[in-house]
Design a protein around this motif. Structure first.
Motif, PDB file in Angstrom:
ATOM      1  N   CYS A   1       7.266   6.001  12.602  1.00 14.81           N
ATOM      2  CA  CYS A   1       6.752   4.686  11.749  1.00 14.81           C
ATOM      3  C   CYS A   1       7.140   4.726  10.246  1.00 14.81           C
ATOM      4  CB  CYS A   1       5.217   4.221  12.062  1.00 14.81           C
ATOM      5  SG  CYS A   1       5.166   3.451  13.525  1.00 14.81           S
TER       6      CYS A   1
ATOM      7  N   SER B   1       9.926   2.673   8.078  1.00 17.12           N
ATOM      8  CA  SER B   1       9.580   2.107   6.791  1.00 17.12           C
ATOM      9  C   SER B   1      10.389   2.541   5.602  1.00 17.12           C
ATOM     10  CB  SER B   1       7.995   2.338   6.646  1.00 17.12           C
ATOM     11  OG  SER B   1       7.370   1.814   7.401  1.00 17.12           O
TER      12      SER B   1
ATOM     13  N   GLY C   1      13.854   0.716   6.050  1.00 22.75           N
ATOM     14  CA  GLY C   1      13.546  -0.788   5.658  1.00 22.75           C
ATOM     15  C   GLY C   1      13.612  -0.802   4.049  1.00 22.75           C
TER      16      GLY C   1
ATOM     17  N   ALA D   1      15.941  -3.022   1.792  1.00 18.40           N
ATOM     18  CA  ALA D   1      15.452  -3.959   0.744  1.00 18.40           C
ATOM     19  C   ALA D   1      16.225  -3.503  -0.754  1.00 18.40           C
ATOM     20  CB  ALA D   1      14.230  -4.009   0.663  1.00 18.40           C
TER      21      ALA D   1
ATOM     22  N   THR E   1      15.661 -12.417  -0.060  1.00 10.83           N
ATOM     23  CA  THR E   1      15.710 -11.656   1.247  1.00 10.83           C
ATOM     24  C   THR E   1      15.262 -10.120   1.252  1.00 10.83           C
ATOM     25  OG1 THR E   1      17.687 -13.025   1.698  1.00 10.83           O
ATOM     26  CG2 THR E   1      17.452 -10.972   2.736  1.00 10.83           C
TER      27      THR E   1
ATOM     28  N   THR F   1      12.764  -9.015  -0.547  1.00  6.70           N
ATOM     29  CA  THR F   1      11.093  -9.184  -0.448  1.00  6.70           C
ATOM     30  C   THR F   1      10.886  -9.197   0.905  1.00  6.70           C
ATOM     31  OG1 THR F   1      11.196 -10.250  -2.620  1.00  6.70           O
ATOM     32  CG2 THR F   1       9.079 -10.309  -1.319  1.00  6.70           C
ATOM     33  N   ARG F   2      11.411 -10.322   1.805  1.00  8.72           N
ATOM     34  CA  ARG F   2      11.150 -10.342   3.156  1.00  8.72           C
ATOM     35  C   ARG F   2      11.476  -9.065   3.919  1.00  8.72           C
ATOM     36  NH1 ARG F   2      13.771 -14.988   4.223  1.00  8.72           N
ATOM     37  NH2 ARG F   2      12.225 -16.098   3.377  1.00  8.72           N
ATOM     38  N   ILE F   3      12.358  -8.307   3.558  1.00  9.70           N
ATOM     39  CA  ILE F   3      12.787  -6.914   4.385  1.00  9.70           C
ATOM     40  C   ILE F   3      11.611  -5.891   3.915  1.00  9.70           C
ATOM     41  CG2 ILE F   3      14.411  -5.126   4.448  1.00  9.70           C
ATOM     42  CD1 ILE F   3      16.579  -7.385   4.110  1.00  9.70           C
TER      43      ILE F   3
ATOM     44  N   ALA G   1       8.704  -6.547   3.172  1.00  2.45           N
ATOM     45  CA  ALA G   1       7.456  -6.777   3.924  1.00  2.45           C
ATOM     46  C   ALA G   1       7.207  -6.388   5.293  1.00  2.45           C
ATOM     47  CB  ALA G   1       7.327  -8.291   3.620  1.00  2.45           C
ATOM     48  N   TYR G   2       8.707  -6.915   5.915  1.00  2.00           N
ATOM     49  CA  TYR G   2       8.847  -6.179   7.362  1.00  2.00           C
ATOM     50  C   TYR G   2       8.556  -4.733   7.256  1.00  2.00           C
ATOM     51  CZ  TYR G   2       9.600 -10.804   9.302  1.00  2.00           C
ATOM     52  OH  TYR G   2       9.714 -12.177   9.818  1.00  2.00           O
ATOM     53  N   SER G   3       9.156  -3.847   6.458  1.00  3.86           N
ATOM     54  CA  SER G   3       9.242  -2.449   6.382  1.00  3.86           C
ATOM     55  C   SER G   3       7.972  -1.890   6.155  1.00  3.86           C
ATOM     56  CB  SER G   3      10.587  -1.871   5.312  1.00  3.86           C
ATOM     57  OG  SER G   3      10.087  -2.118   4.206  1.00  3.86           O
TER      58      SER G   3
ATOM     59  N   VAL H   1       5.134  -2.986   7.340  1.00 10.99           N
ATOM     60  CA  VAL H   1       4.112  -2.973   8.697  1.00 10.99           C
ATOM     61  C   VAL H   1       4.097  -1.703   9.432  1.00 10.99           C
ATOM     62  CG1 VAL H   1       3.960  -4.259  11.074  1.00 10.99           C
ATOM     63  CG2 VAL H   1       4.633  -5.731   8.633  1.00 10.99           C
TER      64      VAL H   1
END
Length: 153
Positions: A7, A11, A14, A18, A29, A31-33, A35-37, A39
């Motif tokens: 994990c 991260s 990711g 980003a 885009t 910022t969205r990547i 955020a997903y990374s 998690v």
């Protein structure tokens, strides 16, 4: 221990993607990547990953998932049977009664099929009348008119 390492690596990868995306001036885009990374690391820190790994390797848990699947399947089968069969025996009888009474218009004392229809159980033994003309222009449309009037047309 292995799950936490995986994990963390996901991260980090990711966040690297980003950073490259932000360098290309695609900030939304990136910022969205990011955020997903974040998690997977968040799941590790809250203890969800340890809980899931403890659950994944117990046969009793998989038996429970199997039973939940069987229960769901039984629910879907009963819903399909209800939709096809019309429900319980009382509901089927009520539907048959409603279909039988449907030929009688509300407030009418006799079926609205026309005066020329024979009574139930009796048959006319006489020969049918020949139609006048080759196209049957002399047909009786009174039953069709009664249906149209019944529906307000």
């Amino acid at each position: 221990m292995l799950a936490e390492t995986i994990c963390s690596a996901v991260s980090a990868a990711g966040l690297g993607i980003a950073a490259v995306t932000a360098y290309r001036k695609r900030f939304l885009t990136a910022t969205r990547i990011a955020a997903y990374s974040l998690v997977p690391v968040g799941l590790v820190l809250t203890g969800v990953v340890k809980w899931v790994s403890d659950i994944a390797f117990k046969p009793s848990v998989w038996l429970g998932f199997g039973l939940l699947g069987v229960a769901w399947l039984l629910f879907m089968i009963t819903r399909a049977v209800e939709r096809r069969g019309g429900g319980s025996r009382k509901e089927r009888r009520a539907a048959a009664r409603a279909a039988r009474d449907e030929a009688v218009a509300p407030g009418a004392s006799a079926p609205s099929l026309g005066a020329g229809a024979p009574a139930a159980g009796t048959r006319s033994r006489s020969k049918p009348e020949k139609k006048s003309g080759p196209s049957g222009a002399g047909e009786d449309f009174s039953d069709i008119e009664a249906i149209l009037k019944k529906h307000g047309i």
